[in-house]
Design an enzyme around this catalytic site. Structure first.
Site, PDB file in Angstrom:
ATOM      1  N   LYS A   1       0.231 -10.988   3.808  1.00  0.00           N
ATOM      2  CA  LYS A   1      -1.070 -10.472   4.272  1.00  0.00           C
ATOM      3  C   LYS A   1      -1.464 -11.322   5.484  1.00  0.00           C
ATOM      4  CE  LYS A   1      -5.659  -9.227   2.497  1.00  0.00           C
ATOM      5  NZ  LYS A   1      -5.734  -7.865   3.024  1.00  0.00           N
TER       6      LYS A   1
HETATM    7  C1  LIG Z   1      -2.666  -3.062   4.221  1.00  0.00           C
HETATM    8  C2  LIG Z   1      -3.257  -3.217   2.876  1.00  0.00           C
HETATM    9  N1  LIG Z   1      -2.671  -2.601   1.829  1.00  0.00           N
HETATM   10  C3  LIG Z   1      -3.167  -2.715   0.585  1.00  0.00           C
HETATM   11  C4  LIG Z   1      -4.305  -3.466   0.333  1.00  0.00           C
HETATM   12  C5  LIG Z   1      -4.823  -3.583  -1.064  1.00  0.00           C
HETATM   13  O1  LIG Z   1      -4.584  -4.861  -1.570  1.00  0.00           O
HETATM   14  P1  LIG Z   1      -5.542  -5.522  -2.644  1.00  0.00           P
HETATM   15  O2  LIG Z   1      -5.665  -4.543  -3.756  1.00  0.00           O
HETATM   16  O3  LIG Z   1      -4.867  -6.760  -3.050  1.00  0.00           O
HETATM   17  O4  LIG Z   1      -6.842  -5.766  -1.976  1.00  0.00           O
HETATM   18  C6  LIG Z   1      -4.940  -4.122   1.381  1.00  0.00           C
HETATM   19  C7  LIG Z   1      -6.125  -4.944   1.147  1.00  0.00           C
HETATM   20  O5  LIG Z   1      -6.004  -6.115   0.975  1.00  0.00           O
HETATM   21  C8  LIG Z   1      -4.405  -4.006   2.672  1.00  0.00           C
HETATM   22  O6  LIG Z   1      -5.000  -4.603   3.709  1.00  0.00           O
END
Ligand SMILES: Cc1ncc(COP(=O)(O)O)c(C=O)c1O
Length: 313
Positions: A156
């Site tokens: 991330k």
């Molecule tokens: C590109 C992306 N995909 C998926 C998610 C969902 O991840 P999470 O459920 O851990 O927030 C996020 C958000 O963090 C994201 O930025």
């Protein structure tokens, strides 16, 4: 919505005033996108507040940093304690929490050697991200997610969100609430900031991580809840057109939570309103997050801030 400021931000182990949490314009991160971060929610409970899946988020932060060879000089436990300390110092909950690790001010070359690692944790109030009601009207983006072995989708990282911005801006420009990106092979990947789930004939599908999707913590929560509710769950590559003929489609994410989708490219999904499977999963998710159902998976970390009202209902 502009960021609502709070009093303190955690910086490398100390709480500093919000307005002092600044970096120099010549910092490595400004030029080369060298940051990894998290997004976490703290929910109101019948008595007090609790952070949702805190260790899992902070482990993902450590994993993202590891991929980019960023050494975070704090343990998982210290990072989790930093989040709790920040929320309690600010006395703001429910809230959204944004830990970020970046390469700071040092050298200007692309090599990050010589630019220090800085760790910050901020929290602030943040409500609903996706339009509520009958669901969001979204589109398939003309932008693909990052190809494998380019920018790693499992990290991330701030840099990945340049791709997310392209998806989101195009959707906004064309009057949609969000865009769904395909991967480099034209298979369904994810939204600009959400994972995606499809229901067809009572079976729940979501793309595997190899389709350039982030390993969402909410995705994992929904997979767990769906299995416990007795649904068949399949992680498999999904062709774009399956979205149009699905009975239900919904996004998951910390910001988006569980958000039904009403239409994709103006094609109405199912009956154009949240379906039974989406509603059952959302009820479980919000029930646990808001402390109205037992925390049977140990997902909540209590914080000592009394919440006036939950972020979501
Ligand atoms: C590109 C992306 N995909 C998926 C998610 C969902 O991840 P999470 O459920 O851990 O927030 C996020 C958000 O963090 C994201 O930025």
């Amino acid at each position: 919505m502009p960021i609502q400021t709070t009093s303190k931000i955690w910086h490398n182990g100390n709480l500093i005033p919000w307005e002092d949490a600044n970096i120099h314009v010549m910092s490595h991160v400004i030029h080369y996108g060298s940051s990894v971060f998290e997004g976490i929610r703290c929910y109101g409970q019948p008595s007090g507040s609790a952070v949702f899946r805190l260790p899992e988020h902070m482990q993902r932060l450590l994993d993202s940093a590891k991929i980019y060879r960023m050494h975070i000089p704090f343990t998982l436990e210290e990072l989790c304690a930093g989040v709790v300390d920040t929320i309690e110092a600010n006395g703001v909950a429910p809230c959204y929490i944004r830990p970020i690790v970046l390469r700071g001010y040092g050298e200007i070359g692309v090599s990050p050697k010589g630019s220090p690692i800085e760790v910050y944790i901020a929290n602030f109030p943040w409500g609903k991200y996706m339009p509520g009601g009958d669901g969001a009207d979204v589109c398939i983006s003309s932008w693909n997610r990052m190809a494998p072995n380019t920018l790693p989708a499992l990290a991330k990282a701030g840099a990945n969100y340049m791709n997310s911005q392209l998806i989101r801006m195009e959707a906004d420009q064309n009057g949609y609430a969000e865009g769904i990106a395909l991967d480099v092979n034209g298979l369904v990947s994810e939204g600009s900031g959400e994972n995606i789930f499809v229901v067809r004939n009572g079976v729940l599908y979501t793309p595997p991580l190899a389709n350039s999707a982030l390993s969402g913590i909410t995705r994992d929560s929904v997979l767990t809840l769906a299995r416990h509710l007795g649904f068949t769950v399949i992680e498999q590559a999904l062709p774009r057109e399956l979205l149009y003929i699905a009975d239900e489609v919904f996004f998951t994410g910390t910001a988006a939570e569980v958000s039904p989708i009403r239409s994709i490219d103006r094609i109405v999904i199912g009956e154009g309103k949240p379906g039974d499977v989406t509603r059952k999963i959302a009820d479980e998710f919000f029930g646990i997050a808001n402390g109205l159902k037992p925390d049977r998976f140990g997902w909540l970390t209590p914080v000592k801030v009394s919440a006036a009202e939950p972020v979501t209902v």
